[in-house]
Design an enzyme around this catalytic site. Structure first.
Site, short mmCIF file in Angstrom:
data_model
loop_
_atom_site.label_atom_id
_atom_site.label_comp_id
_atom_site.label_asym_id
_atom_site.label_seq_id
_atom_site.Cartn_x
_atom_site.Cartn_y
_atom_site.Cartn_z
N TRP A 127 33.35 61.13 -4.39
CA TRP A 127 33.82 60.59 -5.67
C TRP A 127 35.34 60.41 -5.61
CZ3 TRP A 127 35.36 63.89 -10.32
CH2 TRP A 127 35.53 63.10 -11.47
N ASP A 208 29.98 70.55 -6.56
CA ASP A 208 30.08 69.68 -7.74
C ASP A 208 28.68 69.15 -8.03
OD1 ASP A 208 30.68 67.93 -9.76
OD2 ASP A 208 31.91 66.58 -8.55
N ALA A 210 26.81 67.11 -10.85
CA ALA A 210 27.01 66.31 -12.06
C ALA A 210 25.76 65.59 -12.52
CB ALA A 210 28.13 65.29 -11.83
N LYS A 243 25.91 63.59 -17.89
CA LYS A 243 24.83 62.69 -17.55
C LYS A 243 23.48 63.18 -18.05
CE LYS A 243 28.24 61.28 -14.78
NZ LYS A 243 29.56 61.91 -14.72
#
Length: 393
Positions: A127, A208, A210, A243
């Site tokens: 990212w 991470d 997400a 999300k």
């Protein structure tokens, strides 16, 4: 004072949003922005979240601060959602943060306090905001190989070989599931091998996550995090609710730490709260309160999980449909990998020149590295879109 500054480098995705908005073509397609969209092109408020908001409105009697950790019930529920029922809660601590980005920044600052000389290794690619967030905390970053553009899958051997060379005490950033931008994930057996390597080499995982629930399923997507938590002595996890609860603009996330024992977890947690105090003082409450209400209520939780599963299945359907359309239009298997990847993103493997041509000739907007948002695919025009992609090859 300000005359000493130079203009900040423009954000590519925000520029893409502006260009799409100004494009007058009715048939234009936005596949760039990283938010979930339903079949109508809208990013809906989830039903369970809407009900939780109503309940919060009716019962909330004050807007006073909750404390540095934010909503502590939310924090415990997030530990459960990520780590499962078998996790060693004596070594786990969580603090509410403004989204997953806030969690990443807080954990980076904590790492700088604990290991200022450590290098944080990030996968290639990753990212785009990972490196700026980590380096803003004063840490050094470097990259390790992750994605093989030829096979459109994780190059596990190259990844493990690279990590074998790292010195003890360094930090390895990992995507928990639904890798952004490639959609290529590690298999469960690879997570186990990776966890054993981390222990043997004395490396610290920074995960991470997400997109839990967007890939293989809510529990399945947490498998990698849980394998690590069962194996390594210490780890850090940045979790986002943006999300899977669709609370993007309201910013809810959690910074989770696993310590070697209760005492070290408590000390690290106190420092984590101190980091938050210096950045945002008290985290925002609304979205976290709604998530807490949803996760704490059996009926709302079941409703949320059902809607989340429908979102996941819709993206899988779009992946399969687009891969099939590209196969028909190209008369090849070149793009079959799209159906095998997971999450909201994949990359088409186009050059920047081809990406620009796709935008200028056909009004199809994707990020410069050819990452596209699966949820933005027009389900009723997949063959037309596939033909446009093939036309610029």
């Amino acid at each position: 004072m300000f005359e000493t500054l130079n203009p900040a480098a423009p954000d590519g995705i925000l520029m893409l949003m502006s260009m799409f908005r100004d494009d007058p073509r009715a048939e234009k397609i936005d596949l760039g922005v990283g938010v979930y969209k339903d079949a109508t092109g809208k990013t809906p408020v989830m039903q369970a979240v809407r009900k939780a908001e109503r309940r919060l409105h009716e019962t909330q009697a004050t807007k006073s601060y909750l404390g540095l950790a934010g909503d502590t019930v939310f924090n415990e529920l997030m530990i459960g959602l990520l780590m499962g029922d078998k996790a060693d809660r004596t070594r786990l601590r969580a603090a509410q943060t403004p989204g997953g980005t806030g969690a990443l920044r807080a954990l980076s600052d904590l790492l700088r306090l604990a290991r200022p000389d450590a290098t944080v290794w990030v996968p290639s690619p990753t990212w785009p905001n990972h490196v700026p967030i980590i380096t803003a905390s004063g840490l050094t970053t470097n990259i390790y190989p992750y994605f093989d553009a030829y096979t459109n899958s994780v190059d596990v051997d190259a990844m493990l070989d690279a990590l074998e060379q790292l010195p003890a005490g360094d930090v390895v950033l990992l995507h928990g599931c639904c890798h952004n931008p490639t959609g290529a994930d590690l298999a469960p057996e690879h997570w186990k091998t990776l966890a054993d390597l981390m222990v043997r080499k004395g490396l610290i995982p920074l995960v991470d996550i997400a997109y839990q629930g967007f890939g293989e399923g809510l529990e399945e997507d947490a498998a990698g995090v849980r394998i690590l938590a069962e194996t390594v002595p210490e780890m850090l996890v940045a979790a986002s609710c943006s999300k899977n609860f669709s609370v993007y603009r309201d910013r809810a996330g959690a910074a989770i730490i696993l310590g070697r024992n209760r005492s070290e977890a408590d000390i690290a947690y106190s420092q984590l709260l101190g980091v938050g105090r210096c950045i945002w003082s008290m985290p925002p409450d609304h979205a976290a309160a709604c998530v807490r209400i949803v996760l704490h209520d059996d009926d709302l939780r079941a409703n949320w999980q059902a809607e989340l599963e429908s979102v996941r299945l819709r993206m899988l359907s779009l992946r399969n449909g687009f891969a099939e359309a590209l196969r028909r239009q190209s008369n090849s298997e070149r793009f079959d990998f799209i159906a095998n990847q997971r999450g909201m993103f994949s990359r088409l493997g186009l050059t920047q020149t081809q990406v620009m041509e796709l935008r200028e000739k056909h009004g199809v907007y994707i990020v410069s590295d050819s990452r596209f948002n699966v949820a933005g695919l027009p389900g009723d025009r997949l063959d037309d879109l596939a033909a446009k992609v093939i036309s610029i090859l």
